[in-house]
Design a protein around this motif. Structure first.
Motif, short mmCIF file in Angstrom:
data_model
loop_
_atom_site.label_atom_id
_atom_site.label_comp_id
_atom_site.label_asym_id
_atom_site.label_seq_id
_atom_site.Cartn_x
_atom_site.Cartn_y
_atom_site.Cartn_z
N VAL A 50 61.51 -87.28 -7.64
CA VAL A 50 61.53 -85.85 -8.22
C VAL A 50 60.59 -85.07 -7.49
CG1 VAL A 50 61.63 -84.42 -10.43
CG2 VAL A 50 62.06 -87.00 -10.48
N MET A 51 60.92 -84.22 -7.09
CA MET A 51 60.17 -83.25 -6.06
C MET A 51 60.52 -81.70 -6.08
SD MET A 51 61.74 -84.26 -2.31
CE MET A 51 61.79 -85.92 -2.61
N PRO A 52 59.83 -80.79 -5.37
CA PRO A 52 60.21 -79.35 -5.59
C PRO A 52 61.29 -79.12 -4.70
CG PRO A 52 57.71 -79.90 -5.06
CD PRO A 52 58.15 -81.06 -5.04
N SER A 53 62.10 -78.18 -5.15
CA SER A 53 63.33 -78.09 -4.50
C SER A 53 63.22 -77.65 -3.09
CB SER A 53 64.20 -76.89 -5.08
OG SER A 53 63.32 -75.67 -5.36
N SER A 54 62.18 -76.77 -2.42
CA SER A 54 62.10 -76.47 -1.10
C SER A 54 61.87 -77.58 -0.28
CB SER A 54 60.85 -75.35 -0.98
OG SER A 54 59.84 -75.85 -1.58
N LEU A 55 60.80 -78.46 -0.72
CA LEU A 55 60.68 -79.65 -0.02
C LEU A 55 62.07 -80.55 0.03
CD1 LEU A 55 59.06 -81.60 1.63
CD2 LEU A 55 58.07 -82.35 -0.48
N ALA A 56 62.75 -80.61 -1.15
CA ALA A 56 63.66 -81.76 -1.56
C ALA A 56 65.01 -81.02 -0.53
CB ALA A 56 64.23 -81.47 -2.87
N HIS A 57 65.07 -79.97 -0.22
CA HIS A 57 66.10 -79.15 0.48
C HIS A 57 65.99 -79.86 1.93
CE1 HIS A 57 68.38 -76.22 2.90
NE2 HIS A 57 69.21 -76.22 2.01
N ALA A 58 64.53 -79.65 2.48
CA ALA A 58 64.51 -80.25 3.94
C ALA A 58 64.87 -81.66 3.91
CB ALA A 58 62.93 -80.00 4.20
N VAL A 59 64.35 -82.28 2.94
CA VAL A 59 64.48 -83.90 3.01
C VAL A 59 66.22 -84.09 2.97
CG1 VAL A 59 64.27 -86.21 1.48
CG2 VAL A 59 62.28 -84.50 1.84
N HIS A 60 66.84 -83.51 2.12
CA HIS A 60 68.12 -83.42 2.00
C HIS A 60 69.00 -83.23 3.46
CE1 HIS A 60 72.28 -81.85 1.00
NE2 HIS A 60 72.30 -83.00 0.08
N THR A 61 68.47 -82.20 3.98
CA THR A 61 68.95 -81.96 5.26
C THR A 61 68.62 -82.86 6.22
OG1 THR A 61 69.02 -79.34 4.73
CG2 THR A 61 68.93 -80.19 7.07
N ASP A 62 67.53 -83.57 6.32
CA ASP A 62 66.92 -84.45 7.36
C ASP A 62 67.81 -85.87 7.06
OD1 ASP A 62 64.90 -85.54 9.19
OD2 ASP A 62 64.77 -86.94 7.64
N LEU A 63 68.02 -86.11 5.87
CA LEU A 63 68.82 -87.42 5.60
C LEU A 63 70.29 -87.16 5.85
CD1 LEU A 63 67.60 -88.45 2.07
CD2 LEU A 63 67.05 -89.56 4.11
#
Length: 172
Positions: A50-63
């Protein structure tokens, strides 16, 4: 960006959504409490970051982008919690219970669930966009390795300098 409601036979009710989560996604979902229609799952054979949405968005895009080249999807179920500004990545429970990892995640404002943690899932009774919603809807039992998501997280934080800016200290 948000995936549509899962295709559930006989209409979308809390009961049919639980059946979809159980049968199609291998998530042992249950109504808790049944009269409210809230859907939860215990983190036993799954885990979550569970992470902050701004960082999660970057991880989501990277994956999503990095692993398409290999024709292997590394993106599993991801849900948003708009009121708290956090996203949850459902993963396999393969990350170690390790102090160094806990410290690394803590500094990034990321939580790793422990076995037995109760996780809320999107329900048709959720009202409006302020409650849980799927960013990447599960369509099967696949959940990526926690190591894969952690590698992507580390890539994103190194690339963007996430939290490298100094936080203000106490005023003199």
């Amino acid at each position: 960006m948000t995936d549509p409601t899962p295709p559930v036979p006989f209409g979308d009710t809390p009961d049919t959504r639980c059946i979809f989560y159980r049968r199609v996604c291998d998530l042992p979902a249950r109504l808790d409490p049944p009269e409210l229609g809230r859907i939860t799952v215990r983190a036993d054979h799954i885990a979550a970051l569970v992470m902050p949405s701004s960082l999660a968005h970057a991880v989501h895009t990277d994956l999503r982008h990095c692993h398409r080249h290999n024709a292997v999807s590394a993106l599993g179920p991801v849900l948003a919690h708009p009121r708290s500004g956090r996203w949850t990545f459902l993963i396999r429970p393969d990350l170690p219970d390790d102090t160094a990892l806990f410290t690394e995640l803590f500094r990034l404002h990321i939580a790793l669930t422990h076995p037995g943690t109760t996780l809320p899932l999107p329900s048709p009774t959720d009202r409006g966009a302020h409650f849980r919603r799927w960013i990447h809807l599960p369509h099967n039992p696949f959940r990526p390795s926690g190591h894969t998501v952690l590698d992507s997280l580390r890539t994103c934080t190194a690339r963007t300098g996430w939290l490298r800016t100094p936080t203000p200290g106490p005023r003199p």
